[in-house]
Structure formats: structure tokens, C-alpha cells
Design an enzyme around this catalytic site. Sequence first.
Site, PDB file in Angstrom:
ATOM      1  N   PRO A 273       0.769  -1.007   0.132  1.00 26.01           N
ATOM      2  CA  PRO A 273       0.008   0.467  -0.026  1.00 26.01           C
ATOM      3  C   PRO A 273       0.969   0.926  -0.109  1.00 26.01           C
ATOM      4  CG  PRO A 273      -0.067  -0.565   1.957  1.00 26.01           C
ATOM      5  CD  PRO A 273       0.675  -1.426   1.051  1.00 26.01           C
ATOM      6  N   CYS A 274       1.314   1.259  -1.232  1.00 31.07           N
ATOM      7  CA  CYS A 274       2.277   2.844  -1.545  1.00 31.07           C
ATOM      8  C   CYS A 274       0.990   4.060  -0.854  1.00 31.07           C
ATOM      9  CB  CYS A 274       3.296   2.990  -2.552  1.00 31.07           C
ATOM     10  SG  CYS A 274       1.859   2.662  -4.205  1.00 31.07           S
ATOM     11  N   HIS A 275      -0.221   3.741  -1.112  1.00 24.67           N
ATOM     12  CA  HIS A 275      -0.179   4.902  -1.877  1.00 24.67           C
ATOM     13  C   HIS A 275      -0.934   5.167   0.283  1.00 24.67           C
ATOM     14  CE1 HIS A 275      -3.289   2.052  -0.315  1.00 24.67           C
ATOM     15  NE2 HIS A 275      -4.305   2.612   0.167  1.00 24.67           N
TER      16      HIS A 275
END
Length: 185
Positions: A144-146
Site C-alpha cells: 500500500p504505497c498510497h
Amino acid sequence: MNAATTAQAGFALFETAIGTCALAWGPRGLIGVQLPEDNGEAATRARMRRRFADLPESAPPESARQAIAAIQGLLNGASDDLNHIVLDMSRVSEFHQRIYAIARRIPPGQTRTYGDIAAELGDKGLSRAVGQAMGHNPFAPVVPCHRVLAAGNKPGGFSAGGGALTKLRMLDIEGARPNGMASLF
């Protein structure tokens, strides 16, 4: 990839609340996930064909279908950390693997900064390297780079279609409110 491996590998597109996504799989797990491209399904398919030129577009096996359902759920507001999805990180450097492992521990609806992750790696000076790893993340949103923000909990960049606006939309779907900001949507 040899013929036997190719038979166990492929890619497929699927619809989500934010647009057409895609994933690629191999015998050891997912080898890539693609968030929607700006120009729709055709652009997402073209990107997958560039990224995985040796893989056919095909019907996903059960493990990939389960991953698709989980990703669709997350992008529709389900609180699933997606840690049950098996990733084949053989194409990812050891350093990026360490960063992605830390990012995968960030629960839906929460965020950390590049600096937080760098500090966990043992060197706050690695913040820029963490940001670069997030920008090259081949598994978004499973990694989950967001949920990883710039200093001051600012959105920072986002390499998916729609850029930082897509990042903020995904955080909004999860109910994350960095710095107490109100929803933009």
C-alpha cells in the site's frame, strides 16, 4: 520463462471502484499489480503487455481470483490489509523488499511517512530512497504505497494514473485523514 512456467502464469484485467486494474501471476504468487491508467482499460492492458510481454492475458487461477476479490473489496471500502495475498518478489531488490514489508504492515485507514519507514530501516537519511521504492512499487495496492506520505503528511507523488489525486481518493475510501484533512470527495 519456459513453456511450463508460462502455462502457470498470465495476467488479467478487472474492474474496481476506481477503474480498471490488472494483476499478473506466476507459480509463486503475484508478480505485479496495476492500478488504473488515465486512459482507461485499453491503456491498462497496454501497460500490462509492456510490463509482462512474456505473459498471456488469460483467465486467472483461484489464487489470483481471490486476490482480485480482495483488491476490489479494499477499493470499495473493505478493511482488508491484503497481507494474505502471496507476492513473488523475485524481481524486486532486497532493499525494496524490506521497504515493502514495512509498508504492508500499515493498516487500512492509517498512514506513515517516508521518513517513518526510513527510521524503521535504521537511517532517516533513506527517506528519498523509500520514496523511490514506493514510486517503483510493482504491487500497488497490495503493497500500500498510497498509505505512505511525504514529510508533514503531505501526499507527495504517486505514480499511478491520476497521480496524487488517486492516492488521496484511495485514502479517502479507507477513511484515512492525514493531518485531519476533510475528504476531497
